[in-house]
Design an enzyme around this catalytic site. Structure first.
Site, PDB file in Angstrom:
ATOM      1  CB  SER A 199      -9.594  -5.930  11.533  1.00 53.06           C
ATOM      2  OG  SER A 199      -9.866  -4.814  12.331  1.00 53.06           O
ATOM      3  CB  THR A 200      -7.326  -9.281   7.644  1.00 50.72           C
ATOM      4  OG1 THR A 200      -6.357  -8.559   6.870  1.00 50.72           O
ATOM      5  CG2 THR A 200      -8.711  -8.836   7.277  1.00 50.72           C
ATOM      6  N   GLY A 201      -4.763  -8.670   9.989  1.00 51.09           N
ATOM      7  CA  GLY A 201      -3.408  -9.093  10.327  1.00 51.09           C
ATOM      8  C   GLY A 201      -3.334  -9.404  11.813  1.00 51.09           C
TER       9      GLY A 201
ATOM     10  CE1 TYR B  34      -4.988  -4.673  16.908  1.00 50.08           C
ATOM     11  CE2 TYR B  34      -6.737  -3.379  15.947  1.00 50.08           C
ATOM     12  CZ  TYR B  34      -5.648  -3.479  16.788  1.00 50.08           C
ATOM     13  OH  TYR B  34      -5.249  -2.378  17.512  1.00 50.08           O
TER      14      TYR B  34
ATOM     15  CB  ILE C 122      -1.005  -0.017   1.178  1.00 54.01           C
ATOM     16  CG1 ILE C 122      -2.137   0.958   0.908  1.00 54.01           C
ATOM     17  CG2 ILE C 122      -0.327   0.260   2.509  1.00 54.01           C
ATOM     18  CD1 ILE C 122      -3.361   0.720   1.722  1.00 54.01           C
TER      19      ILE C 122
ATOM     20  N   GLY D 180       2.977  -4.493  10.651  1.00 48.01           N
ATOM     21  CA  GLY D 180       2.039  -4.576   9.536  1.00 48.01           C
ATOM     22  C   GLY D 180       1.990  -3.311   8.703  1.00 48.01           C
ATOM     23  CB  VAL D 181      -0.905  -1.560   7.130  1.00 45.49           C
ATOM     24  CG1 VAL D 181      -1.107  -0.319   6.295  1.00 45.49           C
ATOM     25  CG2 VAL D 181      -1.472  -2.746   6.421  1.00 45.49           C
ATOM     26  CG  ASP D 182       0.372   1.731  12.440  1.00 41.10           C
ATOM     27  OD1 ASP D 182       0.623   2.812  11.903  1.00 41.10           O
ATOM     28  OD2 ASP D 182      -0.101   1.617  13.575  1.00 41.10           O
TER      29      ASP D 182
ATOM     30  CG  ASN E  50      -2.106   0.931  17.699  1.00 41.37           C
ATOM     31  OD1 ASN E  50      -2.140   2.064  18.162  1.00 41.37           O
ATOM     32  ND2 ASN E  50      -0.983   0.368  17.293  1.00 41.37           N
TER      33      ASN E  50
HETATM   34  P1  ADP Z   1      -4.555  -5.023  11.889  1.00 47.74           P
HETATM   35  O1  ADP Z   1      -3.858  -4.748  13.205  1.00 47.74           O
HETATM   36  O2  ADP Z   1      -5.688  -4.069  11.632  1.00 47.74           O
HETATM   37  O3  ADP Z   1      -4.922  -6.461  11.737  1.00 47.74           O
HETATM   38  P2  ADP Z   1      -2.200  -5.340  10.157  1.00 47.74           P
HETATM   39  O4  ADP Z   1      -1.345  -4.237   9.623  1.00 47.74           O
HETATM   40  O5  ADP Z   1      -1.583  -6.306  11.122  1.00 47.74           O
HETATM   41  O6  ADP Z   1      -3.488  -4.609  10.768  1.00 47.74           O
HETATM   42  O7  ADP Z   1      -2.773  -6.185   8.943  1.00 47.74           O
HETATM   43  C1  ADP Z   1      -3.810  -5.736   8.088  1.00 47.74           C
HETATM   44  C2  ADP Z   1      -3.613  -6.353   6.704  1.00 47.74           C
HETATM   45  O8  ADP Z   1      -2.630  -5.623   5.983  1.00 47.74           O
HETATM   46  C3  ADP Z   1      -3.114  -7.795   6.710  1.00 47.74           C
HETATM   47  O9  ADP Z   1      -3.866  -8.516   5.735  1.00 47.74           O
HETATM   48  C4  ADP Z   1      -1.659  -7.682   6.288  1.00 47.74           C
HETATM   49  O10 ADP Z   1      -1.232  -8.820   5.576  1.00 47.74           O
HETATM   50  C5  ADP Z   1      -1.719  -6.502   5.355  1.00 47.74           C
HETATM   51  N1  ADP Z   1      -0.453  -5.767   5.131  1.00 47.74           N
HETATM   52  C6  ADP Z   1       0.688  -5.749   5.866  1.00 47.74           C
HETATM   53  N2  ADP Z   1       1.600  -4.921   5.320  1.00 47.74           N
HETATM   54  C7  ADP Z   1       1.028  -4.396   4.188  1.00 47.74           C
HETATM   55  C8  ADP Z   1       1.453  -3.479   3.165  1.00 47.74           C
HETATM   56  N3  ADP Z   1       2.663  -2.929   3.178  1.00 47.74           N
HETATM   57  N4  ADP Z   1       0.571  -3.183   2.172  1.00 47.74           N
HETATM   58  C9  ADP Z   1      -0.677  -3.711   2.139  1.00 47.74           C
HETATM   59  N5  ADP Z   1      -1.134  -4.580   3.070  1.00 47.74           N
HETATM   60  C10 ADP Z   1      -0.299  -4.924   4.080  1.00 47.74           C
END
Ligand code: ADP
Length: 180
Positions: A125-127, A129, A17, A38-40, A30
């Site tokens: 929420s799919t990582g 969480y 992303i 993860g994404v954050d 969060n």
């Molecule tokens: P949450 O805490 O809301 O579950 P996460 O970041 O752990 O958030 O995961 C949310 C989703 O984003 C997961 O499916 C994970 O595989 C995906 N993800 C992790 N890194 C990236 C990225 N750089 N770009 C897009 N999706 C990502």
């Protein structure tokens, strides 16, 4: 994969992303807005420290589950980062679907207020969480498709999925929801 929703685009792509060229990137944050993995983690590391500085200054109390807040996007090519807080999965009986829907809806409202033509979103929420991907895909797509139908905006919504499996789950859900 791309479908037309009342003249707007709903896209699914496999990728990172932080690499998307869009007006707004949605972060799966969060409720402390404290950064994380993860994404954050990817957004803060690609976007640089300005995003966290602005977040701390403007939102010292964090953000409620099911809601979202906006900052600028630092070094990312987007104009904005929308920090959305999805629910932690606890079995699905504790309003997780409503909270996930609410988080996506708030993202759509903020993107509209900011006059964003294009928005990239992760599978919130799919990582960490733990929200099951198939169920999360149904909520994510239904909420955003309904929003596009009613508001004719944002012009382009792009879900950016991070694995083939996640992409497949979103693709199956999208096929069912738009009957293609
Ligand atoms: P949450 O805490 O809301 O579950 P996460 O970041 O752990 O958030 O995961 C949310 C989703 O984003 C997961 O499916 C994970 O595989 C995906 N993800 C992790 N890194 C990236 C990225 N750089 N770009 C897009 N999706 C990502």
């Amino acid at each position: 994969m791309q479908v037309n929703v009342c003249g707007c685009e709903m896209q699914l792509v496999l990728g990172d992303i932080t690499q998307q060229t869009v007006d707004a990137i949605v972060n799966a944050a969060n409720s402390d807005l404290a950064g994380g993995g993860g994404v954050d983690g990817a957004i803060h590391s690609a976007g640089g420290p300005a995003i966290m500085e602005e977040t701390r200054e403007k939102f010292p109390d964090g953000c409620a589950t099911g809601s979202a807040v906006v900052t600028q996007a630092g070094l990312l090519s987007a104009k904005w980062v929308i920090h959305a807080v999805g629910p932690v999965w606890k079995g699905g009986q504790l309003e997780e679907p409503l909270q996930l829907m609410s988080a996506y809806r708030r993202c759509m409202q903020l993107a509209t207020e900011l006059e964003c033509e294009s928005v990239a979103l992760p599978a919130i929420s799919t990582g960490a969480y733990g929200y099951p991907i198939d169920l999360a895909a149904n909520v994510a797509l239904k909420t955003c498709i309904d929003y596009q139908k009613w508001h004719k905006a944002p012009q382009q919504i792009r879900f950016v999925l991070f694995s083939e499996g996640d992409y497949g789950a979103f693709a199956r859900s999208l096929e069912q929801q738009v009957e293609i």
